[in-house]
Design a protein around this motif. Structure first.
Motif, PDB file in Angstrom:
ATOM      1  N   GLN A 163       0.829  -1.197   0.000  1.00  0.00           N
ATOM      2  CA  GLN A 163       0.000   0.000   0.000  1.00  0.00           C
ATOM      3  C   GLN A 163       0.872   1.259   0.000  1.00  0.00           C
ATOM      4  OE1 GLN A 163      -2.716   0.256   3.290  1.00  0.00           O
ATOM      5  NE2 GLN A 163      -3.615   2.152   2.581  1.00  0.00           N
ATOM      6  N   TRP A 164       1.943   1.256   0.784  1.00  0.00           N
ATOM      7  CA  TRP A 164       2.844   2.395   0.826  1.00  0.00           C
ATOM      8  C   TRP A 164       3.500   2.611  -0.539  1.00  0.00           C
ATOM      9  CZ3 TRP A 164       8.177   3.001   0.302  1.00  0.00           C
ATOM     10  CH2 TRP A 164       8.680   4.235   0.703  1.00  0.00           C
ATOM     11  N   GLY A 165       3.935   1.507  -1.174  1.00  0.00           N
ATOM     12  CA  GLY A 165       4.555   1.605  -2.496  1.00  0.00           C
ATOM     13  C   GLY A 165       3.607   2.177  -3.535  1.00  0.00           C
ATOM     14  N   GLU A 166       2.342   1.782  -3.475  1.00  0.00           N
ATOM     15  CA  GLU A 166       1.352   2.330  -4.399  1.00  0.00           C
ATOM     16  C   GLU A 166       1.167   3.825  -4.162  1.00  0.00           C
ATOM     17  OE1 GLU A 166      -2.042  -0.135  -3.658  1.00  0.00           O
ATOM     18  OE2 GLU A 166      -1.275  -1.782  -4.888  1.00  0.00           O
ATOM     19  N   GLY A 167       1.209   4.237  -2.907  1.00  0.00           N
ATOM     20  CA  GLY A 167       1.108   5.662  -2.587  1.00  0.00           C
ATOM     21  C   GLY A 167       2.290   6.442  -3.118  1.00  0.00           C
TER      22      GLY A 167
END
Length: 176
Positions: A163-167
């Motif tokens: 999720q952090w990487g997508e952000g």
């Protein structure tokens, strides 16, 4: 503490209940408690930054309103008695009318790019989930309980990493 662990090397010998419990407590402390504390501190820090940015934005907007209201009051009262304001007064109003929105736009861009509020909520959620995982552990856990907790914590970390990487991808300034 880390130097002692490095010097000790990999575990060898018989794995008995006391040894599994000791290593398990250490592993859970590193994997769960340490990460929960890190994310709690990160949440507090990001929340403070977001609050300060919004505070600066609100104060700048308030200053602009005071300057504009003051100018309007001076202009109307001066016109009533046929008094003209010095030229620099309109320059100050023009500068404030230009600078304050630029400050607000910069803060909005900073918040949109770095998402301090969202990151604070994310870290707070991770810390709470890790604390819930740690609360499930018995005082004298068995090996299978330690494994289950470790798997759950790792799954949580991996999901949050994705999720952090997508952000990060979403917040990129320049896209290929």
């Amino acid at each position: 503490n880390d130097a002692v662990l490095r010097a000790a090397g990999l575990p060898h010998g018989t794995l008995h209940a006391e040894r599994v419990a000791a290593w398990g407590r250490w592993a859970m402390h590193e994997l769960v408690d340490g990460q929960a504390a890190y994310h709690q501190a990160t949440s507090v820090r990001d929340r403070r930054i977001a609050h300060r940015l919004h505070d600066i934005e609100n104060r700048a907007f308030g200053l602009l309103l005071v300057i504009l209201a003051g100018f309007l009051a001076l202009h109307l009262s001066g016109a009533a008695v046929d008094l003209h304001l010095p030229h620099w007064v309109s320059g100050v109003v023009t500068m404030a009318s230009t600078i304050v929105p630029a400050v607000a736009a910069g803060i909005m861009a900073l918040e949109a790019k770095l998402e301090f509020g969202e990151q604070s909520n994310r870290s707070d959620r991770i810390a709470k989930n890790l604390a819930r995982l740690a609360a499930r552990l018995n005082p004298e856990p068995r090996f299978d309980e330690l494994q289950s907790l470790a798997r759950s914590a790792i799954s949580l970390h991996l999901a949050e990493t994705v999720q952090w990487g997508e952000g990060v991808d979403r917040r990129q300034l320049f896209r290929p």
